[in-house]
Scaffold this motif. Structure first.
Motif, PDB file in Angstrom:
ATOM      1  N   PHE A  19     -21.606   2.334  42.883  1.00  0.00           N
ATOM      2  CA  PHE A  19     -21.809   1.602  44.132  1.00  0.00           C
ATOM      3  C   PHE A  19     -22.115   2.557  45.283  1.00  0.00           C
ATOM      4  CE2 PHE A  19     -19.745  -1.504  41.559  1.00  0.00           C
ATOM      5  CZ  PHE A  19     -20.054  -2.745  42.079  1.00  0.00           C
ATOM      6  N   SER A  20     -22.828   2.056  46.280  1.00  0.00           N
ATOM      7  CA  SER A  20     -23.238   2.903  47.399  1.00  0.00           C
ATOM      8  C   SER A  20     -22.069   3.364  48.258  1.00  0.00           C
ATOM      9  CB  SER A  20     -24.271   2.164  48.277  1.00  0.00           C
ATOM     10  OG  SER A  20     -23.781   0.904  48.684  1.00  0.00           O
ATOM     11  N   ASP A  21     -20.902   2.727  48.134  1.00  0.00           N
ATOM     12  CA  ASP A  21     -19.739   3.181  48.898  1.00  0.00           C
ATOM     13  C   ASP A  21     -18.948   4.254  48.146  1.00  0.00           C
ATOM     14  OD1 ASP A  21     -18.543   1.750  46.894  1.00  0.00           O
ATOM     15  OD2 ASP A  21     -17.494   0.330  48.197  1.00  0.00           O
ATOM     16  N   GLY A  22     -19.465   4.665  46.961  1.00  0.00           N
ATOM     17  CA  GLY A  22     -18.817   5.732  46.203  1.00  0.00           C
ATOM     18  C   GLY A  22     -17.951   5.248  45.059  1.00  0.00           C
ATOM     19  N   ASP A  23     -17.643   3.942  45.017  1.00  0.00           N
ATOM     20  CA  ASP A  23     -16.837   3.414  43.918  1.00  0.00           C
ATOM     21  C   ASP A  23     -17.642   3.399  42.625  1.00  0.00           C
ATOM     22  OD1 ASP A  23     -14.685   3.026  45.547  1.00  0.00           O
ATOM     23  OD2 ASP A  23     -15.022   0.878  45.845  1.00  0.00           O
ATOM     24  N   GLN A  24     -16.966   3.624  41.509  1.00  0.00           N
ATOM     25  CA  GLN A  24     -17.602   3.584  40.200  1.00  0.00           C
ATOM     26  C   GLN A  24     -16.732   2.796  39.229  1.00  0.00           C
ATOM     27  OE1 GLN A  24     -18.328   7.788  39.250  1.00  0.00           O
ATOM     28  NE2 GLN A  24     -20.434   7.576  39.998  1.00  0.00           N
TER      29      GLN A  24
ATOM     30  N   GLY B 118     -20.786  -7.533  49.635  1.00  0.00           N
ATOM     31  CA  GLY B 118     -21.569  -6.572  50.403  1.00  0.00           C
ATOM     32  C   GLY B 118     -22.754  -5.953  49.694  1.00  0.00           C
ATOM     33  N   VAL B 119     -22.995  -6.294  48.412  1.00  0.00           N
ATOM     34  CA  VAL B 119     -24.130  -5.710  47.686  1.00  0.00           C
ATOM     35  C   VAL B 119     -25.362  -6.583  47.854  1.00  0.00           C
ATOM     36  CG1 VAL B 119     -25.046  -5.170  45.386  1.00  0.00           C
ATOM     37  CG2 VAL B 119     -22.737  -4.467  45.999  1.00  0.00           C
ATOM     38  N   ASP B 120     -26.472  -5.944  48.227  1.00  0.00           N
ATOM     39  CA  ASP B 120     -27.733  -6.655  48.417  1.00  0.00           C
ATOM     40  C   ASP B 120     -28.624  -6.558  47.181  1.00  0.00           C
ATOM     41  OD1 ASP B 120     -30.845  -5.974  49.608  1.00  0.00           O
ATOM     42  OD2 ASP B 120     -29.907  -7.862  50.200  1.00  0.00           O
ATOM     43  N   THR B 121     -28.553  -5.407  46.475  1.00  0.00           N
ATOM     44  CA  THR B 121     -29.450  -5.172  45.342  1.00  0.00           C
ATOM     45  C   THR B 121     -28.708  -4.492  44.192  1.00  0.00           C
ATOM     46  OG1 THR B 121     -31.313  -4.867  46.866  1.00  0.00           O
ATOM     47  CG2 THR B 121     -31.630  -4.106  44.602  1.00  0.00           C
TER      48      THR B 121
ATOM     49  N   PRO C  18     -28.893  10.883  48.380  1.00  0.00           N
ATOM     50  CA  PRO C  18     -28.602  11.981  47.462  1.00  0.00           C
ATOM     51  C   PRO C  18     -27.143  11.984  47.047  1.00  0.00           C
ATOM     52  CG  PRO C  18     -28.766  12.805  49.695  1.00  0.00           C
ATOM     53  CD  PRO C  18     -29.172  11.355  49.749  1.00  0.00           C
ATOM     54  N   SER C  19     -26.884  12.447  45.834  1.00  0.00           N
ATOM     55  CA  SER C  19     -25.511  12.509  45.345  1.00  0.00           C
ATOM     56  C   SER C  19     -24.761  13.647  46.013  1.00  0.00           C
ATOM     57  CB  SER C  19     -25.499  12.706  43.828  1.00  0.00           C
ATOM     58  OG  SER C  19     -24.195  12.975  43.373  1.00  0.00           O
ATOM     59  N   SER C  20     -23.486  13.434  46.253  1.00  0.00           N
ATOM     60  CA  SER C  20     -22.649  14.493  46.796  1.00  0.00           C
ATOM     61  C   SER C  20     -22.287  15.506  45.732  1.00  0.00           C
ATOM     62  CB  SER C  20     -21.352  13.890  47.364  1.00  0.00           C
ATOM     63  OG  SER C  20     -20.570  13.334  46.316  1.00  0.00           O
ATOM     64  N   GLY C  21     -22.511  15.127  44.459  1.00  0.00           N
ATOM     65  CA  GLY C  21     -22.148  16.007  43.353  1.00  0.00           C
ATOM     66  C   GLY C  21     -20.680  15.942  43.005  1.00  0.00           C
ATOM     67  N   CYS C  22     -19.920  15.109  43.708  1.00  0.00           N
ATOM     68  CA  CYS C  22     -18.481  14.985  43.451  1.00  0.00           C
ATOM     69  C   CYS C  22     -18.230  13.742  42.609  1.00  0.00           C
ATOM     70  CB  CYS C  22     -17.705  14.880  44.764  1.00  0.00           C
ATOM     71  SG  CYS C  22     -17.896  16.317  45.827  1.00  0.00           S
ATOM     72  N   PRO C  23     -17.778  13.889  41.366  1.00  0.00           N
ATOM     73  CA  PRO C  23     -17.548  12.721  40.525  1.00  0.00           C
ATOM     74  C   PRO C  23     -16.386  11.882  41.035  1.00  0.00           C
ATOM     75  CG  PRO C  23     -16.712  14.686  39.451  1.00  0.00           C
ATOM     76  CD  PRO C  23     -17.440  15.147  40.686  1.00  0.00           C
ATOM     77  N   ALA C  24     -16.577  10.586  41.033  1.00  0.00           N
ATOM     78  CA  ALA C  24     -15.517   9.670  41.444  1.00  0.00           C
ATOM     79  C   ALA C  24     -14.537   9.468  40.287  1.00  0.00           C
ATOM     80  CB  ALA C  24     -16.111   8.337  41.861  1.00  0.00           C
TER      81      ALA C  24
ATOM     82  N   THR D  74     -26.068  -1.418  47.685  1.00  0.00           N
ATOM     83  CA  THR D  74     -26.747  -1.314  46.397  1.00  0.00           C
ATOM     84  C   THR D  74     -25.767  -0.801  45.349  1.00  0.00           C
ATOM     85  OG1 THR D  74     -27.501   0.893  47.053  1.00  0.00           O
ATOM     86  CG2 THR D  74     -29.084  -0.928  47.315  1.00  0.00           C
ATOM     87  N   VAL D  75     -26.112  -1.081  44.090  1.00  0.00           N
ATOM     88  CA  VAL D  75     -25.316  -0.574  42.969  1.00  0.00           C
ATOM     89  C   VAL D  75     -26.260  -0.272  41.810  1.00  0.00           C
ATOM     90  CG1 VAL D  75     -24.813  -2.963  42.258  1.00  0.00           C
ATOM     91  CG2 VAL D  75     -23.458  -1.079  41.319  1.00  0.00           C
ATOM     92  N   GLY D  76     -26.093   0.899  41.213  1.00  0.00           N
ATOM     93  CA  GLY D  76     -26.886   1.274  40.047  1.00  0.00           C
ATOM     94  C   GLY D  76     -26.114   1.014  38.776  1.00  0.00           C
ATOM     95  N   VAL D  77     -26.807   0.514  37.758  1.00  0.00           N
ATOM     96  CA  VAL D  77     -26.154   0.133  36.504  1.00  0.00           C
ATOM     97  C   VAL D  77     -26.840   0.784  35.313  1.00  0.00           C
ATOM     98  CG1 VAL D  77     -25.610  -1.778  34.956  1.00  0.00           C
ATOM     99  CG2 VAL D  77     -25.367  -2.080  37.416  1.00  0.00           C
ATOM    100  N   ASP D  78     -26.039   1.516  34.531  1.00  0.00           N
ATOM    101  CA  ASP D  78     -26.481   2.038  33.250  1.00  0.00           C
ATOM    102  C   ASP D  78     -25.837   1.163  32.172  1.00  0.00           C
ATOM    103  OD1 ASP D  78     -27.432   4.919  31.821  1.00  0.00           O
ATOM    104  OD2 ASP D  78     -25.901   3.805  30.729  1.00  0.00           O
ATOM    105  N   MET D  79     -26.663   0.497  31.364  1.00  0.00           N
ATOM    106  CA  MET D  79     -26.154  -0.369  30.310  1.00  0.00           C
ATOM    107  C   MET D  79     -26.076   0.406  29.001  1.00  0.00           C
ATOM    108  SD  MET D  79     -28.105  -3.988  31.136  1.00  0.00           S
ATOM    109  CE  MET D  79     -29.740  -3.242  31.106  1.00  0.00           C
TER     110      MET D  79
END
Length: 204
Positions: free
Chosen positions: A16-21, A86-89, A190-196, A1-6
Motif C-alpha cells: 500500500f502507498s502508506d507503507g503497509d504490506q 482510501g485506495v483509488d487504484t 520510489p521505494s525507501s528500501g526499508c522492508p515493512a 494506490t496498492v500494488g498486488v503480486d499474485m
C-alpha cells in the motif's frame, strides 16, 4: 494506490502507498486441491475412448470447485474491503500466458494449472468495481528479482521459501518485493528500501 503480486503460496502480496504490506496465504486452497486429488484418484477417470464423466467424478469436481471458490471469495472480499479505506487504484501484475510457453516439469506444471489466478484476478476486479476502485494491470517481468534498494536485478537473490536477499544488505519477502515494483510502475513513488513488517492473513 496498492500494488498486488499474485502467487501460489501467497495468493495476494499487497504493498500500500502508506507503507503497509499484507500477505494472504494460499495454503488452504493448496490443501483443498490435494485432498480432492486423493479422493479423485480412487474414482475411474474419463478416458479418450470414454470421455463421459461418472456421476461421482462430476460430484468431486463440483465440491472441489465450490470449496476453492469459497476461499477465493473470502480472501478477495477481505482484501478489497481493506482497500476501500482510501485506495483509488489497485495495480495487478499481469500473469496472462504464464502457462502457455513454460515447462517447469510434470509436478510444477500440475500446480500451475491448479492455480486459480484468473479467477482471483476476476474477483478482485469486479469487487473493486462495485466499490468504485479502479484496477490497472502492468507487467510483472523481473519485479521479484530486482532489489528495491539498489535496483540490481539478479535471479539468485530469490532464496529459499521466497526470501529475497541482496548483496547491498536488503532482505525481505520476494512476493512483497514484486508487489512493491508492480506498485511503483503506476504510483511513481520510489521505494525507501526499508522492508515493512507485513500483516500475514491465513484463511482457516
Amino acid at each position: 494506490t496498492v500494488g498486488v503480486d499474485m502467487g501460489e503460496d501467497w495468493l495476494i502480496a499487497a504493498d500500500f502507498s502508506d507503507g503497509d504490506q499484507y500477505l494472504y496465504s494460499g495454503r488452504m486452497i493448496k490443501s483443498t486441491r490435494r485432498y480432492w486429488q486423493k479422493v479423485r484418484a480412487a474414482v475411474k477417470p474419463p478416458t479418450q475412448d470414454n470421455p463421459h464423466m461418472s456421476k461421482r467424478y462430476r460430484e468431486i469436481s463440483r465440491n472441489e470447485s465450490r470449496q476453492v471458490d469459497h476461499v477465493l471469495h473470502t480472501i478477495t472480499r477481505t482484501f478489497v474491503n481493506l482497500a476501500r479505506e482510501g485506495v483509488d487504484t489497485i495495480v495487478l501484475g499481469d500473469l496472462n500466458g504464464i502457462r502457455d510457453h513454460i515447462n517447469y516439469g510434470k509436478r510444477m506444471n500440475q500446480r500451475l494449472h491448479a492455480w486459480p489466478y484468473a479467477k482471483l484476478r476476476s474477483m478482485i476486479e469486479y469487487k473493486a468495481a462495485f466499490l468504485g476502485i479502479k484496477v490497472k494491470t502492468v507487467s510483472e517481468k523481473y519485479t521479484s528479482q530486482t532489489c528495491p534498494q539498489c535496483s540490481v536485478r539478479k535471479k539468485s537473490n530469490r532464496k529459499h521459501r521466497g526470501w529475497y536477499s541482496c548483496q547491498c544488505g536488503f532482505e525481505g519477502h520476494a512476493d512483497l518485493v514484486g508487489a512493491t515494483h508492480i506498485h511503483r510502475q503506476v504510483s511513481g513513488v520510489p521505494s525507501s528500501g526499508c522492508p515493512a513488517h507485513p500483516v500475514v492473513l491465513v484463511f482457516n
